[in-house]
Design an enzyme around this catalytic site. Structure first.
Site, short mmCIF file in Angstrom:
data_model
loop_
_atom_site.label_atom_id
_atom_site.label_comp_id
_atom_site.label_asym_id
_atom_site.label_seq_id
_atom_site.Cartn_x
_atom_site.Cartn_y
_atom_site.Cartn_z
N ALA A 145 5.36 -5.72 20.63
CA ALA A 145 4.31 -6.15 19.89
C ALA A 145 2.89 -5.23 20.39
O ALA A 145 1.77 -4.39 19.70
CB ALA A 145 4.30 -7.44 19.85
N VAL A 166 18.03 -8.15 23.31
CA VAL A 166 16.97 -9.35 23.05
C VAL A 166 16.95 -10.14 22.33
O VAL A 166 16.71 -11.11 22.42
CB VAL A 166 15.30 -8.19 23.30
N ALA A 188 22.07 -8.83 15.18
CA ALA A 188 21.32 -8.97 14.89
C ALA A 188 21.40 -7.11 16.53
O ALA A 188 21.43 -7.13 17.01
CB ALA A 188 20.67 -9.62 16.27
N GLY A 240 0.63 -0.92 0.49
CA GLY A 240 0.44 0.14 0.10
C GLY A 240 0.94 1.48 -0.46
O GLY A 240 2.06 1.20 0.40
N ALA A 289 24.02 -8.01 21.43
CA ALA A 289 23.37 -8.43 22.83
C ALA A 289 22.40 -7.54 23.62
O ALA A 289 21.83 -7.57 24.64
CB ALA A 289 24.42 -8.33 24.18
N GLY A 347 19.48 -4.27 15.62
CA GLY A 347 18.51 -3.50 15.87
C GLY A 347 17.41 -3.26 14.61
O GLY A 347 17.96 -4.16 14.19
N GLU A 404 29.16 -7.86 21.50
CA GLU A 404 28.01 -6.66 21.82
C GLU A 404 28.85 -4.57 21.44
O GLU A 404 30.53 -5.16 22.69
CB GLU A 404 27.60 -6.49 23.00
N HIS A 426 -0.44 -19.79 47.54
CA HIS A 426 0.64 -20.23 48.28
C HIS A 426 0.49 -21.93 47.54
O HIS A 426 -0.53 -23.01 47.69
CB HIS A 426 0.94 -20.48 49.37
N VAL A 480 32.14 -4.60 15.93
CA VAL A 480 32.74 -5.04 15.01
C VAL A 480 32.86 -4.63 13.08
O VAL A 480 32.21 -3.63 13.18
CB VAL A 480 31.07 -6.22 14.83
P1 FAD Z 1 5.19 -5.25 12.44
O1 FAD Z 1 4.55 -5.98 13.25
O2 FAD Z 1 6.39 -5.57 11.05
O3 FAD Z 1 4.46 -5.40 10.53
C1 FAD Z 1 4.17 -4.79 9.53
C2 FAD Z 1 3.79 -5.04 8.92
O4 FAD Z 1 3.20 -4.26 7.13
C3 FAD Z 1 4.58 -6.40 8.18
O5 FAD Z 1 3.56 -7.43 7.87
C4 FAD Z 1 5.41 -5.84 6.58
O6 FAD Z 1 5.17 -6.36 5.77
C5 FAD Z 1 3.74 -4.52 6.41
N1 FAD Z 1 4.11 -3.43 5.46
C6 FAD Z 1 5.04 -2.95 5.80
N2 FAD Z 1 5.00 -1.95 4.65
C7 FAD Z 1 4.02 -1.86 4.16
C8 FAD Z 1 2.97 -0.80 2.62
N3 FAD Z 1 3.49 -0.99 2.35
N4 FAD Z 1 1.85 -1.81 2.41
C9 FAD Z 1 1.16 -3.16 2.69
N5 FAD Z 1 2.22 -4.18 4.45
C10 FAD Z 1 3.69 -3.63 4.65
N6 FAD Z 1 7.81 -7.81 20.25
C11 FAD Z 1 7.58 -8.26 21.48
O7 FAD Z 1 6.68 -7.98 21.84
N7 FAD Z 1 7.89 -9.18 22.40
C12 FAD Z 1 8.34 -10.61 21.64
O8 FAD Z 1 8.76 -11.13 21.96
C13 FAD Z 1 9.07 -10.21 20.32
N8 FAD Z 1 9.66 -10.73 20.21
C14 FAD Z 1 10.79 -10.83 18.51
C15 FAD Z 1 11.30 -12.02 17.95
C16 FAD Z 1 12.27 -11.23 16.48
C17 FAD Z 1 13.28 -12.11 16.38
C18 FAD Z 1 11.84 -9.59 16.51
C19 FAD Z 1 12.47 -9.72 14.46
C20 FAD Z 1 10.56 -8.83 16.39
C21 FAD Z 1 10.25 -9.38 17.75
N9 FAD Z 1 9.59 -8.03 18.49
C22 FAD Z 1 8.63 -8.75 19.95
C23 FAD Z 1 8.94 -7.13 17.85
C24 FAD Z 1 8.19 -7.03 17.42
O9 FAD Z 1 7.71 -8.19 16.51
C25 FAD Z 1 7.39 -6.51 16.41
O10 FAD Z 1 7.32 -4.73 17.78
C26 FAD Z 1 6.18 -5.75 16.06
O11 FAD Z 1 5.60 -6.74 15.34
C27 FAD Z 1 5.77 -4.46 15.69
O12 FAD Z 1 4.63 -4.39 14.82
P2 FAD Z 1 3.97 -3.42 13.62
O13 FAD Z 1 2.67 -4.62 13.57
O14 FAD Z 1 4.28 -2.13 14.28
O15 FAD Z 1 4.82 -3.96 12.99
P1 AMP Z 2 19.25 -3.83 20.40
O1 AMP Z 2 18.55 -2.52 19.64
O2 AMP Z 2 17.90 -4.06 22.06
O3 AMP Z 2 18.03 -4.65 19.37
O4 AMP Z 2 20.18 -4.41 20.53
C1 AMP Z 2 21.12 -4.21 19.50
C2 AMP Z 2 22.40 -4.22 19.84
O5 AMP Z 2 23.30 -4.68 18.69
C3 AMP Z 2 22.77 -3.12 20.43
O6 AMP Z 2 23.07 -3.66 22.38
C4 AMP Z 2 24.58 -2.61 19.87
O7 AMP Z 2 25.19 -1.67 20.55
C5 AMP Z 2 24.80 -4.30 19.71
N1 AMP Z 2 25.25 -3.30 18.27
C6 AMP Z 2 25.26 -2.37 17.30
N2 AMP Z 2 26.17 -2.02 16.38
C7 AMP Z 2 27.39 -3.09 16.77
C8 AMP Z 2 28.62 -3.39 16.23
N3 AMP Z 2 29.18 -2.76 14.95
N4 AMP Z 2 28.80 -4.76 16.51
C9 AMP Z 2 28.92 -4.67 17.69
N5 AMP Z 2 27.89 -4.13 18.34
C10 AMP Z 2 26.61 -3.95 18.28
#
Ligand code: FAD
Ligand code: AMP
Length: 475
Positions: free
Chosen positions: A328, A192, A277, A122, A190, A279, A212, A452, A246
């Site tokens: 989420a 989440v 990972a 979209g 390091a 960010g 990290e 308890h 890194v």
């Molecule tokens: P998203 O979930 O990213 O959804 C956005 C959607 O929009 C996607 O489907 C994308 O494809 C779609 N989209 C983007 N642009 C367009 C467009 N122009 N048109 C149509 N569709 C589009 N959070 C937690 O709270 N608990 C957890 O345990 C957790 N674990 C995680 C583990 C991993 C490995 C990762 C990567 C993330 C995790 N998160 C967790 C973070 C969580 O997934 C996000 O904070 C959350 O999904 C954000 O929701 P959102 O709706 O903002 O975006």
């Molecule tokens: P988060 O933002 O919680 O997903 O964590 C990402 C982590 O990656 C942060 O703690 C950053 O300090 C770390 N990070 C970012 N860039 C680098 C890098 N070049 N080498 C090692 N760690 C990094």
């Protein structure tokens, strides 16, 4: 012909699909556009969270935890396990099935709520017109709306000197689908996601090294919690090298050679797979035309006011694409509050009571401020801490590491932060969130009856400890 809606939501993650459902519940004619597709090309709403985030990572964390428990934990309970092995294909297939069950569930909820679901990309244009395009870039629908919610979420950030090849050097999505257990696994970051995915593969047999850049481990968490976490992860064999920035990576015949700077020296680490990972970035690619008044900040997040309004009239943004914790439940609650405001109801979200959880073992969870943050702000605090080792239930479970720490205002006794490391911290934090939502004092929690023997007794005792009257410890 242009279909007109009261509300169009772009993005069907936990922010977007929940906002769409709440809008529909409130009687608004709603459409949700989401471009996620499963491996077979079928529309899979649910966003990052359901498809490649929260859910698949928790599926693998649970499976790998069962395996580790059978290997190292059941003996203490007197349960003998014969020869132990695991089948990675089954684990991955179980994870994929959970994901497809849940994304089909969202499709079903769209139908049940009479929400028009468009699978495609979209883009918002002037006058709140929205076009939908398929994977080939062909326009499949032209829509318009009174209100538009941007909920396009986020995408993994790439480290420029370490580009993804999506085979050896992967993002979190790749790390949820390794076809075999890498012998040597490197994780950059390091945070989440790095800790959770590092834990999964370590439990399944990888030698994991987390690099990290910062010198502090889990800087956002309470100091005592991060110290305890570092201690426990080290004991488990999850090697975390702090102050390791890194700077590059080269894929060779013998593995991926990662270069990093540490203490002024150049170091190298050779691994079989490398997870980046570091960010996530706000995803706004081709989301809106230029010149509409919508702006992004220098980190790429869409700028909004306290009511999620962007600079364009009746266009809002929620979730990972706006500043704030990338979680989420934060995205969903922003979606609900916004839907209610669009429908003319008052709604408010307290960002100070968003819980944080890290689903490692032990789990880590917190809500509100840390003791350090409060002290830095000059707030007088009283703290109460209680170890799981002194609760009967944690002992019975053989899960007695960790503690609950409550930070309250020294004069008013109001709870300002709760920090937990230990068994089921992810579930225990809900009580703390509720207490803080209701502006409870530590005394309120202390006077609440807790069953308890339960793990929640550690929360109760920590609240008692704020007033130096915990029963099962010397105060
Ligand atoms: P998203 O979930 O990213 O959804 C956005 C959607 O929009 C996607 O489907 C994308 O494809 C779609 N989209 C983007 N642009 C367009 C467009 N122009 N048109 C149509 N569709 C589009 N959070 C937690 O709270 N608990 C957890 O345990 C957790 N674990 C995680 C583990 C991993 C490995 C990762 C990567 C993330 C995790 N998160 C967790 C973070 C969580 O997934 C996000 O904070 C959350 O999904 C954000 O929701 P959102 O709706 O903002 O975006
Ligand atoms: P988060 O933002 O919680 O997903 O964590 C990402 C982590 O990656 C942060 O703690 C950053 O300090 C770390 N990070 C970012 N860039 C680098 C890098 N070049 N080498 C090692 N760690 C990094």
């Amino acid at each position: 012909m242009t279909d007109h809606y009261d509300v169009i939501v772009i993005g069907g993650g936990p922010g977007g699909y929940v906002a769409a459902i709440r809008c529909a519940q409130l009687g608004l004619k709603t459409a949700c556009i989401d471009n996620f597709r499963d491996k077979k090309g079928k529309g899979a709403p649910g966003g990052t969270c359901l498809n490649v985030g929260c859910i698949p990572s928790k599926a693998l964390l649970d499976s790998s935890e069962h395996y580790e428990m059978a290997r190292d934990g059941l003996g203490a309970h007197g349960v003998k396990v014969g020869e132990l092995s695991f089948d990675l294909d089954t684990m991955l297939a179980r994870k994929d099935k959970i994901v497809s069950d849940l994304t089909s569930g969202v499709t079903m909820l769209f139908k049940a709520n009479k929400i028009s679901y468009y699978n495609g990309h979209g883009t918002l244009h002037a006058e709140r017109k929205v076009s939908v395009r398929d994977a080939d870039g062909k326009t499949t629908a032209e829509l318009s709306a009174d209100h538009v919610i941007l909920a396009s979420g986020s995408a993994p950030m790439e480290l420029p000197p370490v580009p993804f090849d999506h085979d050896t050097i992967v993002d979190s999505t790749g790390a949820l689908a390794f076809e075999s257990v890498p012998k040597r696994l490197g994780v950059i970051g390091a945070g989440v996601i790095g800790l959770e995915l590092g834990s999964v593969w370590r439990r399944l047999g990888s030698q994991v090294v987390v690099l990290e850049a910062l010198d502090t481990f889990l800087a956002a968490a309470d100091d005592q919690v991060s110290r305890e976490a570092a201690r426990q992860f080290k004991r488990q064999g999850l090697e975390i090298r702090l102050g390791a920035k890194v700077t590059g990576a080269k894929v060779t015949k013998n593995g991926c050679v990662v270069s990093y700077e540490s203490g002024g020296k150049n170091e190298e680490l050779t691994v079989d797979k490398l997870i980046v990972a570091i960010g996530r970035r706000a995803f706004t690619d081709d989301l809106f035309d230029e010149g509409l008044g919508i702006s992004t900040d220098k980190r790429g997040f869409i700028e909004i006011d306290e009511n999620n309004r962007t600079g364009m009239d009746k266009v809002y943004a929620i979730g990972d694409v706006v500043p704030g914790p990338m979680l989420a439940h934060k995205a969903s609650e922003e979606g609900v509050a916004l839907a209610e405001r669009i429908a003319g109801h008052p709604a408010h979200l307290d960002h100070n009571t968003v819980p944080w959880v890290i689903y490692t073992h032990p789990e880590i969870a917190w809500v509100g401020k840390t003791e350090r943050e409060l002290k830095d702000d000059g707030v007088p605090v009283a703290t109460g801490q209680f170890s799981f080792a002194a609760t009967g239930r944690a002992k019975a479970m053989n899960e007695s590491g960790g503690f609950v720490k409550i930070v309250a205002h020294k004069e008013t006794d109001r709870i300002l932060g709760v920090h937990i490391i230990g068994p089921r911290a992810s579930e225990l934090i809900a009580e703390a969130v509720l207490a803080m939502e209701y502006h409870a004092s530590a005394e309120d929690l202390a006077r609440t009856i807790h069953a308890h023997p339960t793990l929640s007794e550690a929360v109760h005792e920590a609240a008692l400890a704020v007033g130096k009257r915990a029963i099962h410890k010397a105060n």
